[in-house]
Design an enzyme around this catalytic site. Sequence first.
Site, PDB file in Angstrom:
ATOM      1  N   GLY A  26      -5.061  -2.227   4.877  1.00  0.00           N
ATOM      2  CA  GLY A  26      -4.367  -3.476   4.208  1.00  0.00           C
ATOM      3  C   GLY A  26      -4.961  -4.753   4.468  1.00  0.00           C
ATOM      4  O   GLY A  26      -4.834  -5.558   3.847  1.00  0.00           O
ATOM      5  N   ARG A  27      -5.312  -4.844   5.889  1.00  0.00           N
ATOM      6  CA  ARG A  27      -6.122  -6.140   6.203  1.00  0.00           C
ATOM      7  C   ARG A  27      -7.415  -6.425   5.635  1.00  0.00           C
ATOM      8  O   ARG A  27      -8.064  -7.523   6.024  1.00  0.00           O
ATOM      9  CB  ARG A  27      -6.066  -6.453   7.766  1.00  0.00           C
ATOM     10  CG  ARG A  27      -6.532  -5.339   8.340  1.00  0.00           C
ATOM     11  CD  ARG A  27      -6.408  -5.236   9.911  1.00  0.00           C
ATOM     12  NE  ARG A  27      -6.732  -4.156  10.739  1.00  0.00           N
ATOM     13  CZ  ARG A  27      -6.248  -3.002  10.963  1.00  0.00           C
ATOM     14  NH1 ARG A  27      -4.940  -2.807  10.211  1.00  0.00           N
ATOM     15  NH2 ARG A  27      -6.702  -1.931  11.573  1.00  0.00           N
ATOM     16  N   LYS A  85       9.002  -0.877  14.288  1.00  0.00           N
ATOM     17  CA  LYS A  85       9.604  -0.556  12.845  1.00  0.00           C
ATOM     18  C   LYS A  85      10.520   0.607  12.881  1.00  0.00           C
ATOM     19  O   LYS A  85      11.819   0.516  12.443  1.00  0.00           O
ATOM     20  CB  LYS A  85       8.414  -0.172  12.058  1.00  0.00           C
ATOM     21  CG  LYS A  85       7.521  -0.987  11.672  1.00  0.00           C
ATOM     22  CD  LYS A  85       6.579  -0.569  10.396  1.00  0.00           C
ATOM     23  CE  LYS A  85       5.295  -1.174   9.939  1.00  0.00           C
ATOM     24  NZ  LYS A  85       4.334  -0.609   9.255  1.00  0.00           N
ATOM     25  N   GLU A 142      10.382  -4.748   4.614  1.00  0.00           N
ATOM     26  CA  GLU A 142      10.685  -6.185   4.214  1.00  0.00           C
ATOM     27  C   GLU A 142      10.274  -6.262   2.817  1.00  0.00           C
ATOM     28  O   GLU A 142      11.166  -7.181   2.104  1.00  0.00           O
ATOM     29  CB  GLU A 142       9.602  -7.302   5.030  1.00  0.00           C
ATOM     30  CG  GLU A 142       9.774  -7.154   6.322  1.00  0.00           C
ATOM     31  CD  GLU A 142       9.174  -5.955   7.371  1.00  0.00           C
ATOM     32  OE1 GLU A 142       8.880  -4.962   6.771  1.00  0.00           O
ATOM     33  OE2 GLU A 142       8.826  -6.665   8.557  1.00  0.00           O
ATOM     34  N   GLU A 200      -5.080  -6.752  14.625  1.00  0.00           N
ATOM     35  CA  GLU A 200      -4.526  -5.684  14.005  1.00  0.00           C
ATOM     36  C   GLU A 200      -5.669  -4.555  14.266  1.00  0.00           C
ATOM     37  O   GLU A 200      -5.391  -3.444  14.458  1.00  0.00           O
ATOM     38  CB  GLU A 200      -3.883  -5.646  12.887  1.00  0.00           C
ATOM     39  CG  GLU A 200      -3.081  -4.297  12.447  1.00  0.00           C
ATOM     40  CD  GLU A 200      -2.158  -4.759  11.539  1.00  0.00           C
ATOM     41  OE1 GLU A 200      -0.867  -4.886  11.415  1.00  0.00           O
ATOM     42  OE2 GLU A 200      -2.570  -4.363  10.060  1.00  0.00           O
ATOM     43  N   LYS A 209       0.839  -0.986   0.067  1.00  0.00           N
ATOM     44  CA  LYS A 209      -0.196  -0.097  -0.012  1.00  0.00           C
ATOM     45  C   LYS A 209       1.022   1.183  -0.075  1.00  0.00           C
ATOM     46  O   LYS A 209       0.781   2.257  -0.779  1.00  0.00           O
ATOM     47  CB  LYS A 209      -1.003   0.129   1.157  1.00  0.00           C
ATOM     48  CG  LYS A 209      -2.034   0.921   1.031  1.00  0.00           C
ATOM     49  CD  LYS A 209      -2.930   0.631   2.468  1.00  0.00           C
ATOM     50  CE  LYS A 209      -3.622   2.215   2.745  1.00  0.00           C
ATOM     51  NZ  LYS A 209      -4.512   2.028   3.677  1.00  0.00           N
ATOM     52  N   HIS A 248      -5.267 -33.819  17.285  1.00  0.00           N
ATOM     53  CA  HIS A 248      -4.136 -34.410  17.837  1.00  0.00           C
ATOM     54  C   HIS A 248      -3.210 -33.675  18.579  1.00  0.00           C
ATOM     55  O   HIS A 248      -1.924 -34.267  18.526  1.00  0.00           O
ATOM     56  CB  HIS A 248      -3.567 -35.370  16.721  1.00  0.00           C
ATOM     57  CG  HIS A 248      -4.546 -36.430  16.301  1.00  0.00           C
ATOM     58  ND1 HIS A 248      -4.607 -37.661  16.848  1.00  0.00           N
ATOM     59  CD2 HIS A 248      -5.436 -36.274  15.322  1.00  0.00           C
ATOM     60  CE1 HIS A 248      -5.715 -38.328  16.202  1.00  0.00           C
ATOM     61  NE2 HIS A 248      -6.450 -37.510  15.485  1.00  0.00           N
TER      62      HIS A 248
HETATM   63  O1  F6P Z   1       2.867  -3.597   9.873  1.00  0.00           O
HETATM   64  C1  F6P Z   1       1.344  -3.202   9.774  1.00  0.00           C
HETATM   65  C2  F6P Z   1       1.221  -3.120   8.121  1.00  0.00           C
HETATM   66  O2  F6P Z   1       1.055  -1.455   8.095  1.00  0.00           O
HETATM   67  C3  F6P Z   1      -0.114  -3.647   7.664  1.00  0.00           C
HETATM   68  O3  F6P Z   1      -1.130  -2.925   8.369  1.00  0.00           O
HETATM   69  C4  F6P Z   1       0.025  -3.543   6.392  1.00  0.00           C
HETATM   70  O4  F6P Z   1      -1.098  -4.673   6.030  1.00  0.00           O
HETATM   71  C5  F6P Z   1       1.497  -4.146   6.247  1.00  0.00           C
HETATM   72  O5  F6P Z   1       1.998  -3.563   7.319  1.00  0.00           O
HETATM   73  C6  F6P Z   1       1.934  -3.921   4.988  1.00  0.00           C
HETATM   74  O6  F6P Z   1       1.943  -2.528   4.696  1.00  0.00           O
HETATM   75  P1  F6P Z   1       2.244  -2.172   2.957  1.00  0.00           P
HETATM   76  O7  F6P Z   1       1.143  -2.754   2.082  1.00  0.00           O
HETATM   77  O8  F6P Z   1       1.997  -0.427   3.059  1.00  0.00           O
HETATM   78  O9  F6P Z   1       3.486  -2.527   2.700  1.00  0.00           O
END
Ligand code: F6P
Length: 540
Positions: free
Chosen positions: A269-270, A506, A213, A355, A207, A386
């Site tokens: 995002g979620r 972060k 990452e 979240e 987003k 199990h």
């Molecule tokens: O770490 C939380 C977050 O901001 C989430 O809410 C989001 O889905 C994810 O990181 C990834 O964010 P982006 O789509 O901006 O890379």
Amino acid sequence: MNPTTTPEWAALAQEREAMRGFSLRKAFADDPARASSMTIEGAGWTLDYSKHLVTAGTMEKLRALARACKVEEKAAAMFSGEHINETEDRAVLHVALRALSGGAVVDKGTGKDVMPGVRAVLDKMAAFARAVRSGEWKGFSGKRVRNVVNIGIGGSDLGPCMASIALAPFSDRSIKLGFVSNVDATHFAETVRDMDPEETLFLVASKTFTTLETMDNANTAREWILQRYDGNPAAVAKHFVAISTAADEVAKFGIDTANMFGFWNWVGGRYSLPSAIGLSLMISIGPEAFLEMLSGYEAMDRHFRAAPLEKNLPATMALLGIWYNNFFGAESLAVLPYDQYLSRFPAYLQQLDMESNGKSTAKDGSRVTWQTGPIVWGEPGTNGQHAFYQLLHQGTKLVPADFIGFLRSHNPIGVHHVHLMANFFAQTEALAFGKTADEVRAEGTPEALVPHKTFEGNRPTSTLVAEKLTPATFGALVALYEHKVFVQGAIWDVFSFDQWGVQLGKVLAKKIIPELTSATPLAHDSSTNALIERFRAANR
Ligand code: F6P
């Protein structure tokens, strides 16, 4: 509004006391219509909530709380584009992404109808998905795409990853999907290990397009592609597309914005699986099945808005969650899909629920004095039996659980589905009714073993059933949980659509990154300093 100061909350606290001797065995024996009166339906799903520690009166008191907290009005505000995400001053319109059979949906902040944009992106996605599926879209050297790798994390990974497993029966098996999320290079290395770069298309999904990452993985992927093409940057356009709200960041990365699929800041995002974030899924299952999934989402949205609280699936599940979370001290919710295709559904729900409602600040900025979001966890059905079901049946903790199953299987092989569903039905029966000491004795069990073999029962479960796992029932299931989370957040008086709690870690990581590769003096606490020193020593 503090929900605990309402008379409705007080009535529920009293109800909790009155329910102390409640027995599911007795409740079922006393009322032959209990199951039918506590079974409701919507958007292809049936919810049987009769195996919960409630009476009709309890449910009425829970619904009264929902009314006092103006749940229906708050839902109407969300659907009508008000900026209910106040801490980020945003509308919350993921519901617009699937409002395809309706009219305009206006973001109250901008005054603009968002639907033309939603349709335009869907059309662009569909055209692209068709081009990849047909082989018309080719890699830089002219080979057709055999591997589609989504690079993203959190909401830009969990939804499409979970959904691509869930809807695998509808997928084009000649296209291999990969998902790289972890910044641990192992994730990238193992995902592309057997892939030919010339046949691989990366979807960089973010987003913000700044997530550490994702950017690390995207850069590594670009190197991997460039290596194959002797560093020719022209190859990037054929092997990378972007999914983002941030066109300028996408351009900075070197992806042609013509190959960008947009979405909007009013999609959390979620909640973004039905947006362009679902592109990998659409390539896999095709635009038609993707639209069918959206129609399932929309069917549940309509059910949520139209059904009275008494018959409303998301509201009923939300209220049951509040009952245990706030009046029984239950800390978690187990989600137990009896379908291998839903193996990642609990992991997906962890972000959706935790979240959204893992907050301790009320809307007015004060600290909450009541419990908010539960810990969500789970594994596919019989595997869990199990592993951790021992604790569910005989442990000291109350763990409400959602059992999710399908009447018909995609793989009707031999006895499997009958055995799977026998377990599905048996577990909720055993959890609810247990086995008394007398029943254990009657089997001739030695007295010393009787307490060990006794099951108290009264362990609450919901049973959610649909005919078959299809794109539509799948979409409806995700929307069901989205709205469950919404209702709970509305009652707990938290902002469910921000996530400030992820920021601090972060920021600290960004500060530590240069410290790991230099010898600068450290100014953390003694524990963090020592740990960093150990890393430095090992990597000198
Ligand atoms: O770490 C939380 C977050 O901001 C989430 O809410 C989001 O889905 C994810 O990181 C990834 O964010 P982006 O789509 O901006 O890379």
